[in-house]
Design a protein around this motif. Structure first.
Motif, mmCIF file in Angstrom:
data_model
loop_
_atom_site.group_PDB
_atom_site.id
_atom_site.type_symbol
_atom_site.label_atom_id
_atom_site.label_comp_id
_atom_site.label_asym_id
_atom_site.label_seq_id
_atom_site.Cartn_x
_atom_site.Cartn_y
_atom_site.Cartn_z
ATOM 1 N N GLU A 72 43.608 41.914 37.842
ATOM 2 C CA GLU A 72 44.529 42.287 37.814
ATOM 3 C C GLU A 72 45.080 44.044 37.721
ATOM 4 O OE1 GLU A 72 46.061 41.164 33.713
ATOM 5 O OE2 GLU A 72 45.447 39.273 34.013
ATOM 6 N N GLY A 73 46.305 44.046 38.097
ATOM 7 C CA GLY A 73 46.608 45.441 38.274
ATOM 8 C C GLY A 73 47.350 45.658 40.394
ATOM 9 N N ASN A 83 51.160 40.878 40.158
ATOM 10 C CA ASN A 83 49.568 42.155 40.675
ATOM 11 C C ASN A 83 48.170 41.165 39.635
ATOM 12 O OD1 ASN A 83 50.935 43.229 41.591
ATOM 13 N ND2 ASN A 83 52.042 44.929 39.607
ATOM 14 N N SER A 84 48.568 39.501 39.664
ATOM 15 C CA SER A 84 47.154 38.886 38.706
ATOM 16 C C SER A 84 46.448 37.631 39.422
ATOM 17 C CB SER A 84 48.116 38.657 38.064
ATOM 18 O OG SER A 84 46.738 37.693 36.314
ATOM 19 N N HIS A 107 47.077 32.777 43.039
ATOM 20 C CA HIS A 107 47.991 33.992 42.740
ATOM 21 C C HIS A 107 48.760 33.760 41.686
ATOM 22 C CE1 HIS A 107 50.890 37.570 44.354
ATOM 23 N NE2 HIS A 107 50.913 37.400 43.309
ATOM 24 N N TYR A 147 39.061 37.314 37.943
ATOM 25 C CA TYR A 147 40.277 37.326 37.319
ATOM 26 C C TYR A 147 40.562 38.887 37.897
ATOM 27 C CZ TYR A 147 40.183 33.319 34.568
ATOM 28 O OH TYR A 147 40.247 32.160 33.858
ATOM 29 N N ALA A 159 45.666 45.077 43.576
ATOM 30 C CA ALA A 159 45.063 43.041 43.152
ATOM 31 C C ALA A 159 45.093 43.114 44.958
ATOM 32 C CB ALA A 159 45.624 42.727 42.145
ATOM 33 N N VAL A 177 42.609 48.368 39.655
ATOM 34 C CA VAL A 177 42.630 47.403 39.369
ATOM 35 C C VAL A 177 41.567 47.102 37.986
ATOM 36 C CG1 VAL A 177 43.465 45.705 41.664
ATOM 37 C CG2 VAL A 177 40.924 46.468 40.661
#
Length: 467
Positions: free
Chosen positions: A66-67, A114-115, A110, A64, A70, A139
């Motif tokens: 995230e950020g 951002n994840s 997606h 995973y 990403a 991230v």
């Protein structure tokens, strides 16, 4: 001093080819899922004739990401274009080394702004994690590794279950579960369905050559969801597919699962090799087959050879771009299916009933005996013109098949000789018995091999790979 990294292991070994060809890792195991629910022949038939439930919850890593950075990170690692990759879309993701050779592949989802999550084998997950943690990107990552091959009685806990409902009857089964029409989700896009009153995320897929969905949700709901699917498919011929038959589906649909990751050479890759552990996939994985070269780079593959050329877009900066731009795509090897001569296959089994060293055993339905397989394919004069990289048996086609690559000028329909087994009686891998090599007549055939999949599968890249 103990070896801490892949780089340490390689220095001690001297030659990575010798190290990998004699790896002691043993057989590759599809963990947790039962070997067979009924029998692998009927389970193979079901994805062609009725419907199947694939349990993909255990054999792949989930990474995973995230950020705010990403997408920037993934774009820099991906040969694919990220110009149009909105939420609720997925893509095949096959990053390359700086020299343009494939490290691995998998699916990138997606999930939300951002994840994202990458789902696939360790080599690609490792490459992503390295850059996420060392590249200065804003991230956060969370890694959920594949389930252990031998849990030893300990509970197995994953972040999510992951199932696929595939086959000609997948649509009515999904409609029954959903309590309404088959969801209008475009290929490799995501949506939602209802199962047992729960909202479940779904990816439009077609792994078995017919409309289907890949679904996932919290791991603690896995039994409830699986029970509902099995009940809905009971009168529609649904078969649960065990670990034995699962990977053989790719022989018909045309995806090469495990090329050797191109990480063992190159000064620019040194920092990565120093980051990779001495106990990881790259250091302990095994290499098998009749193709033998002391140069590990002879086992590397490009995205064009594996059928991923359609993905490569030079609209962004990414690792390997400069090298790929210099390659002549027209002269690259191409992905094909090799259809093995039945009479030659029978020789391998007959030799098991005769004195002396038999031919290398051809296990069914998957015949691979290493992490990465490379059997040479030659002309009558002995010239190597191809490599067989993933072998097994299709009950639907009544044929032993293998996926691999051939020189660009080798035409479909050409009969070549595939050398099965290892030279000198075999290497020291625990999966290798003492044996002779067997010459198998093999016909160069299309990818996908299955006419049903070729004519109905929505994944254009598999069709394009044969052009």
């Amino acid at each position: 001093m103990s070896q801490q990294s892949l780089e340490d292991v390689l220095k001690a070994a001297g030659n990575p080819v010798k190290m990998l060809r004699n790896s002691q890792i043993g057989a590759y195991v599809y963990p947790v899922v039962p070997s067979e629910y009924s029998n692998w022949r009927d389970e193979q038939r079901a994805w062609r004739e009725t419907a199947v439930l694939f349990d993909q919850s255990h054999h792949m890593a989930n990474l995973y990401v995230e950020g705010p950075d990403a997408l920037r990170l993934l774009s820099y690692l991906g040969t694919n274009s990220f110009a149009n990759f909105p939420v609720d879309r997925a893509k095949q993701f096959a990053p390359c080394s700086y020299d343009g050779y494939v490290i691995g592949d998998g699916i990138l989802f997606h999930l939300a702004p951002n994840s994202l999550v990458f789902v696939g084998r360790a080599p690609t997950a490792n490459w992503l994690e390295f850059h996420a943690t060392t590249g200065g990107y804003n991230v956060k990552i969370k890694r959920d590794d594949r389930s252990p091959s031998n849990p030893g009685g300990r509970p197995v806990i994953r972040t999510c279950y992951r199932y696929q409902i595939q086959g000609p009857n997948a649509k009515p089964i999904i409609e029954k579960l959903n309590g309404g029409p088959f969801p209008e989700i475009k290929f490799f896009n995501m949506g939602q369905i209802k199962i047992n009153g729960r909202t479940v995320r779904a990816l439009r897929h077609g792994m078995a050559g017919a409309p289907g969905l890949e679904i996932w949700g919290p791991y603690e709901e896995r039994d409830e969801i699986r029970t509902a699917i099995v009940a809905a498919g009971k009168d529609l011929g649904l078969k649960e597919v065990g670990a034995r038959a699962y990977a053989s589906n790719t022989l018909e649909s045309g995806w090469i699962p495990s090329p050797l990751p191109a990480v063992y050479t190159g000064e620019k890759m040194k920092a990565y090799r120093q980051w990779l552990p001495a106990t990881g996939y790259e250091a302990t994985g095994s290499l098998a087959g009749s193709f033998v070269s002391n140069n590990i780079e002879d086992y590397y593959t490009t995205p064009f050879e594996l059928g991923y050329g359609i993905f490569v877009k030079f609209d962004h900066d990414f690792i390997g771009r400069e090298a790929l731009e210099k390659m002549d795509q027209k002269t690259q090897r191409k992905k094909v299916t090799f259809a093995w001569n039945g009479g030659d296959v029978l020789k391998a089994y007959q030799s098991m009933l005769e004195p002396g060293d038999p031919y290398k055993f051809i296990d069914l339905p998957i015949s691979n005996y290493a992490s990465a397989s490379y059997d040479k394919v030659v002309t009558k004069s002995g010239k190597v013109v191809g490599l067989s990289m993933f072998a097994g048996y299709s009950y639907n086609e009544r044929s032993v098949l293998s996926l691999g690559v051939v020189d660009h000028d080798v035409e479909i329909g050409t009969e070549l000789t595939l050398v099965w087994g290892e030279e000198g009686g075999g290497t020291k891998k625990p999966t290798v018995e003492r044996h002779q090599q067997l010459e198998v007549h093999a016909t160069v055939s299309p990818v996908p091999y299955s006419k049903v999949v070729r004519e109905t599968y929505e994944g254009a890249w598999r069709k394009a790979a044969n052009r």
